[in-house]
Motif scaffolding. Structure first.
Motif, PDB file in Angstrom:
ATOM      1  N   MET A  80      41.576  43.110  29.235  1.00  0.00           N
ATOM      2  CA  MET A  80      40.648  44.168  29.173  1.00  0.00           C
ATOM      3  C   MET A  80      39.586  43.514  28.299  1.00  0.00           C
ATOM      4  SD  MET A  80      41.046  46.939  30.736  1.00  0.00           S
ATOM      5  CE  MET A  80      40.156  48.027  29.628  1.00  0.00           C
ATOM      6  N   LEU A  83      37.339  41.212  30.212  1.00  0.00           N
ATOM      7  CA  LEU A  83      36.335  41.926  30.945  1.00  0.00           C
ATOM      8  C   LEU A  83      35.119  42.357  30.045  1.00  0.00           C
ATOM      9  CD1 LEU A  83      38.715  44.003  33.171  1.00  0.00           C
ATOM     10  CD2 LEU A  83      37.348  41.774  33.834  1.00  0.00           C
ATOM     11  N   GLN A  84      35.618  42.623  28.857  1.00  0.00           N
ATOM     12  CA  GLN A  84      34.556  43.183  28.253  1.00  0.00           C
ATOM     13  C   GLN A  84      33.566  42.216  27.697  1.00  0.00           C
ATOM     14  OE1 GLN A  84      36.732  45.166  25.079  1.00  0.00           O
ATOM     15  NE2 GLN A  84      37.541  46.999  26.124  1.00  0.00           N
ATOM     16  N   GLU A  97      35.396  46.822  37.357  1.00  0.00           N
ATOM     17  CA  GLU A  97      36.402  45.729  37.162  1.00  0.00           C
ATOM     18  C   GLU A  97      37.457  46.405  36.394  1.00  0.00           C
ATOM     19  OE1 GLU A  97      36.732  42.850  38.452  1.00  0.00           O
ATOM     20  OE2 GLU A  97      34.626  43.257  39.524  1.00  0.00           O
ATOM     21  N   THR A  98      37.370  47.307  35.286  1.00  0.00           N
ATOM     22  CA  THR A  98      38.365  47.992  34.771  1.00  0.00           C
ATOM     23  C   THR A  98      39.407  48.831  35.690  1.00  0.00           C
ATOM     24  OG1 THR A  98      37.059  47.980  32.818  1.00  0.00           O
ATOM     25  CG2 THR A  98      39.059  49.483  32.906  1.00  0.00           C
ATOM     26  N   ARG A  99      38.674  49.559  36.629  1.00  0.00           N
ATOM     27  CA  ARG A  99      39.479  50.128  37.598  1.00  0.00           C
ATOM     28  C   ARG A  99      40.480  49.361  38.594  1.00  0.00           C
ATOM     29  NH1 ARG A  99      34.545  53.525  37.492  1.00  0.00           N
ATOM     30  NH2 ARG A  99      33.835  52.350  39.328  1.00  0.00           N
ATOM     31  N   GLN A 102      43.207  48.107  36.485  1.00  0.00           N
ATOM     32  CA  GLN A 102      44.143  49.190  36.384  1.00  0.00           C
ATOM     33  C   GLN A 102      44.937  49.450  37.750  1.00  0.00           C
ATOM     34  OE1 GLN A 102      41.780  52.412  34.960  1.00  0.00           O
ATOM     35  NE2 GLN A 102      41.721  51.715  32.940  1.00  0.00           N
TER      36      GLN A 102
END
Length: 396
Positions: A80, A83-84, A97-99, A102
């Motif tokens: 995470m 990605l941030q 991208e977070t979805r 997950q």
């Protein structure tokens, strides 16, 4: 909100407490040393303890899901953060991208938070039901009733007689609904109207303080065990550090400070709940550790099965590119087979290796051939010199 909380929370919780009180009062009737089982303090304390046990059994699966949710969040935290950093200037891309991350990990934040939301109303309802046996005063759960009104008002499933039974119960001389800071005029709810008090405040202090200390210590131990499973990356987060200190020290100290305002039955609930949490955490963490060991062993077995066997030369598929399927491998096996036979028979003539097919990988020590096969030197024409001599003789 009472039309929602009453049928969904308060009545079920009070019904479980009523059930256990009836069971233990019935069993206590067979014991000669138990006086007045319906209003016995030990009977009511056991009923509160088994109420907590029943609720924690019902909430065991949500609690396990909550722990797995926390572990999954810790495992995903490094990715995470990547990605941030990568999409710090593009919120829409970061959310997408977070979805994706997950979904690939099978992580659902809504389902992960659901167990916590289930537990909160249950424990608040338990607190409210235990507090509502004595509704004198104006604090949380009280209705400002007089002592006589309190003794003659039901508490959800419990009727007025059962409420009086609870108010008359004594645990080592202290009423179960009493608390250290309770005004002395409210003590009249614990005896029949006009009767003299059969206890004093020091009776409450002697019983309440040990329960407060045990509750604070077990709260600290639960926090320490939970934080010991936290990853170093998560523990290094400044916000996580503050929350960790609150869990380790602020919450236990808060119990010692606010415990003077909690009825004795609530303290019994707190101790039972914390002890259950200790055992539950130990069981779940040990189970998950064994699952991790089994998964790691399975991965090692898979890697071991893919590794080449001892004494077998691994075949590089890139070296056989362009050759017919199985040509290079077959030639190697043929040569190996002939060589092994020759080694057994010293008198045998040395075997001649078959010529490799066009495009096949050369054997060690062999000079690579150009495509098109072996090139032979052009044949010289015989009698070339005599032909020239004949031409010269004709000129003469």
């Amino acid at each position: 909100m009472s039309f929602i909380t009453d049928p969904l929370v308060y009545y079920p919780i009070s019904g479980i407490l009523w059930f256990w009180h009836k069971i233990f009062a019935f069993l206590g009737g067979f014991l000669p040393w138990v006086e007045s089982p319906d209003s016995n303090g030990a009977i009511w304390a056991l009923s509160v303890i088994f109420l907590v046990v029943t609720l924690r059994i019902l909430l065991f699966w949500p609690a396990a899901k909550q722990i797995r949710f926390s572990r999954k969040m810790q495992e995903m935290q490094p990715r995470m953060k990547e990605l941030q950093k990568r999409y710090k200037n593009d919120r829409e891309k970061l959310a997408t991208e977070t979805r994706k991350l997950q979904k690939s990990e099978g992580f659902n934040p809504v389902l992960g938070c659901l167990p916590m939301f289930i537990q909160i109303p249950v424990f608040l309802g338990l607190f409210h039901v235990l507090r509502s046996f004595n509704r004198m005063g104006n604090n949380f759960g009280a209705l400002g009733m007089s002592a006589e009104e309190t003794r003659n008002t039901g508490n959800y499933v419990f009727n007025a007689d059962e409420v009086q039974s609870f108010l008359d119960a004594r645990l080592f001389g202290a009423p179960l609904s009493s608390f250290i800071s309770q005004p002395i005029e409210q003590f009249q709810a614990f005896v029949d109207p006009g009767a003299a008090l059969d206890f004093e405040r020091w009776n409450i202090i002697i019983v309440a303080i040990p329960l407060m200390i045990v509750s604070a210590v077990t709260t600290h131990l639960n926090a320490r065990i939970s934080l010991s499973r936290q990853s170093p990356e998560a523990a290094a987060n400044p916000q996580a550090k503050i929350m960790n200190q609150l869990m380790l020290w602020a919450f236990p100290i808060g119990i010692l400070v606010t415990g003077a305002f909690w009825p004795m039955a609530i303290l019994v609930y707190m101790v039972t709940n914390n002890l259950w949490t200790l055992g539950q955490q130990y069981y779940l963490f040990e189970k998950m550790a064994k699952e991790d060991d089994v998964a790691a062993l399975k991965r090692r077995e898979e890697q071991k099965s893919l590794a080449p066997r001892v004494g077998v030369k691994p075949v590089n598929p890139k070296r056989g590119r362009g050759a017919p399927t199985g040509t290079a491998v077959a030639s190697q096996e043929t040569v190996a087979g002939v060589t092994s036979d020759d080694d057994d028979d010293p008198d045998a003539a040395p075997a001649v290796a078959p010529a490799p097919s066009p495009g096949a990988a050369p054997r060690p020590g062999q000079r690579p051939q150009q495509p098109g096969g072996q090139r032979t030197r052009p044949a010289q024409k015989s009698g070339g010199g005599s032909g020239k001599g004949k031409k010269k003789k004709r000129k003469r």
